[in-house]
Scaffold this active site. Structure first.
Site, mmCIF file in Angstrom:
data_model
loop_
_atom_site.group_PDB
_atom_site.id
_atom_site.type_symbol
_atom_site.label_atom_id
_atom_site.label_comp_id
_atom_site.label_asym_id
_atom_site.label_seq_id
_atom_site.Cartn_x
_atom_site.Cartn_y
_atom_site.Cartn_z
ATOM 1 N N THR A 127 -12.552 -10.786 -11.560
ATOM 2 C CA THR A 127 -11.157 -11.864 -11.454
ATOM 3 C C THR A 127 -10.950 -12.442 -12.895
ATOM 4 O OG1 THR A 127 -11.810 -12.378 -9.259
ATOM 5 C CG2 THR A 127 -10.656 -13.885 -10.429
ATOM 6 N N SER A 154 -4.955 -7.839 -5.310
ATOM 7 C CA SER A 154 -6.141 -8.794 -5.375
ATOM 8 C C SER A 154 -6.964 -8.225 -6.649
ATOM 9 C CB SER A 154 -6.929 -8.793 -4.144
ATOM 10 O OG SER A 154 -8.246 -8.963 -4.313
ATOM 11 N N ASN A 186 -9.760 -7.077 -6.502
ATOM 12 C CA ASN A 186 -10.637 -6.313 -5.614
ATOM 13 C C ASN A 186 -10.224 -5.035 -5.569
ATOM 14 O OD1 ASN A 186 -12.186 -8.451 -5.595
ATOM 15 N ND2 ASN A 186 -11.914 -8.979 -3.189
ATOM 16 N N THR A 221 -43.231 28.755 -25.462
ATOM 17 C CA THR A 221 -43.399 28.123 -24.191
ATOM 18 C C THR A 221 -44.642 27.015 -24.247
ATOM 19 O OG1 THR A 221 -44.662 29.661 -23.165
ATOM 20 C CG2 THR A 221 -42.144 29.884 -22.607
ATOM 21 N N SER A 265 -36.457 8.627 -46.989
ATOM 22 C CA SER A 265 -37.662 7.634 -47.249
ATOM 23 C C SER A 265 -37.562 6.715 -48.659
ATOM 24 C CB SER A 265 -38.947 8.288 -47.527
ATOM 25 O OG SER A 265 -40.158 7.637 -47.820
ATOM 26 N N LYS A 283 -37.969 13.423 -49.618
ATOM 27 C CA LYS A 283 -38.195 13.503 -48.166
ATOM 28 C C LYS A 283 -36.713 13.414 -47.447
ATOM 29 C CE LYS A 283 -41.097 12.067 -44.220
ATOM 30 N NZ LYS A 283 -39.905 11.572 -43.346
#
Length: 466
Positions: A101, A140, A142, A187, A318, A324
């Protein structure tokens, strides 16, 4: 700061004199200091609700319910709102009580006060153009609010689909680039059989394509709206023909092919379309996160990991370990995906929490849907631009891992049987020798047979019948 006084059914409030919003918006600002994120940060929502108000004004004017001068001023005001001229006057928090609303009345007040200026009156002189009586006529919250969320979502989905399509193409291009790079497939993180690096990247492209189709399917569901339902779906305070007429004008103002739900009572209480859409967004998040997991694994190292691909370096990784470089782009996409998956849980609970003829929790549904769409679109673009486009194959590393893998023994199963092949694999692992060396030593196959069977290129597709 100067103020003007405005009144509603609860009493009097001071409203900033230059604000286009009014007293009920002020109450919402006071009541809902929740996220700190105002509606103004979602311009797509503002554009959507202004399109609805414009369509309603035109329909009401044609039906003789709205004086032409007021209707024309409202339409002009709506177009200003759609153009983004008044975004800063939508300060209500995105998460709010009242089933949306506060968002609806925020729009009504902004449009009314802008229309008043076009009519030659001051802000707040609502007897000439009232937020409820004129801007919200035949409506409305709604029916306005869920329709707003659907329109905003449809527009936002276009951005995500575009980002997904471009990433799909980027993976397909890498698939072509890497089509001759042989590597070991895995896998359960264990050596399996050879494949090409390109096959893996083509698979990523295909899976994104599947999700594009699922998203398009979910989008079709949210083209069904409940405008004309008003409070609970009965159409109270509208006249015959209004629902069809506002849909026609809403199609014009949005450019979307919208349809009116065949049962407005059901449509007003049900949030199933949002659950469906959120579920697809979760699916997209789960699958792209898995792809990012793969990219991080395949690039792990650079000396002690898989190191089969090289991701473009984006930043030092890092503050303590010099040199890194971390896979920061896949990492940030993973985190986006975690957020989207969590948003889906929130949307699920909010949809389930509806009661009787209305779901009061659509604000949190809308916020999370739109956030997920925005985050995913941004993540797909970043992944494509700052990661996938710059991936390189570590050809030598891929070749070395194939040559030392016991996975090649799978190709010997049709020739020497599973048990013998398993015995070779076990001995190779124990001794550090290759499958070829052991098979040759044991006289299992001739050199020419081994050359043919253990050629990785012959293992990336089904064997010929000849």
């Amino acid at each position: 700061m100067k103020y003007r006084k405005e009144y509603d059914s609860l009493g009097e409030k001071d409203v900033p004199a230059d604000a286009y919003y009014g007293v009920q918006t002020v109450r919402a600002i006071e009541n809902f200091p929740i996220t700190g994120i105002p509606i103004s940060e979602f311009p797509v929502v503002i554009r959507a609700i202004a399109s609805i108000k414009e369509a309603a004004a035109i329909a009401n004017k044609e039906l003789g319910l709205l004086p032409p001068a007021i209707g024309d001023a409202i339409v002009r005001a709506c177009r200003d709102v759609k153009a983004g001229k008044l975004d800063k006057h939508f300060p209500v928090d995105v998460i709010q009580g009242g089933a949306g609303t506060s968002t609806n009345i925020n729009a009504d007040e902004v449009i009314a006060n802008r229309a008043l200026e076009y009519l030659g009156h001051a802000k707040g002189e609502y007897r000439h153009c009232h937020p409820n009586d004129h801007v919200n006529l035949s409506q409305s919250t709604n029916d306005v609010y869920p329709t707003t969320l659907k329109i905003a979502a449809i527009w936002s989905i276009q951005g995500l689909l575009d980002a997904m399509g471009k990433l799909q193409d980027a993976f397909a291009a890498k698939g072509e680039e890497f089509k001759d790079v042989l590597k070991m497939g895995r896998t359960q993180l264990q050596d399996a059989v050879p494949m090409t690096l390109g096959q893996g990247f083509v698979a990523y492209s295909v899976t994104i394509g599947e999700d594009i189709e699922r998203l398009r399917e979910a989008t079709r569901l949210i083209h069904e709206i409940n405008m004309g339902a008003t409070a609970i779906g009965t159409g109270v305070n509208t006249v015959e023909g209004y629902a069809d007429l506002i849909r026609e004008h809403l199609i014009e103002t949005t450019g979307l092919f919208l349809i009116t739900s065949p049962n407005l009572v059901e449509a007003t209480s049900d949030a199933g379309a949002f659950v469906q859409l959120s579920g697809v967004l979760k699916r997209i998040a789960v699958k792209i996160s898995k792809i990012c997991n793969d990219l991080r694994l395949l690039s792990s190292g650079p000396r002690t990991g898989f190191a089969e691909i090289l991701l473009p370096p984006m930043q030092p990784g890092s503050t303590i370990m010099p040199g890194k470089v971390n896979p920061v782009i896949p990492e940030v996409v993973n985190q986006v995906c975690f957020q989207v998956i969590g948003n889906d849980v929130t949307i699920t609970m909010a949809a389930e929490g509806g009661q009787l003829e209305l779901n009061a929790f659509e604000p949190v549904i809308g916020f999370n849907i739109l956030q997920s769409l925005t985050l995913l679109a941004n993540a797909f673009n970043v992944l494509r631009e700052r990661c996938v486009a710059g991936i390189k194959a570590n050809i030598e590393r891929c070749r070395d891992l194939i040559e030392c893998s016991t996975g090649l023994v799978t190709a010997l199963v049709p020739l020497i049987g599973y048990e013998a092949a398993a015995s070779l694999a076990k001995e190779a692992l124990a001794t550090g020798r290759t499958i070829r060396e052991l098979a040759t030593e044991k006289g299992m196959l001739s050199n020419s047979e081994l050359d043919k069977a253990l050629d990785p290129k012959s293992m990336i597709h089904p064997r010929s019948k000849k």
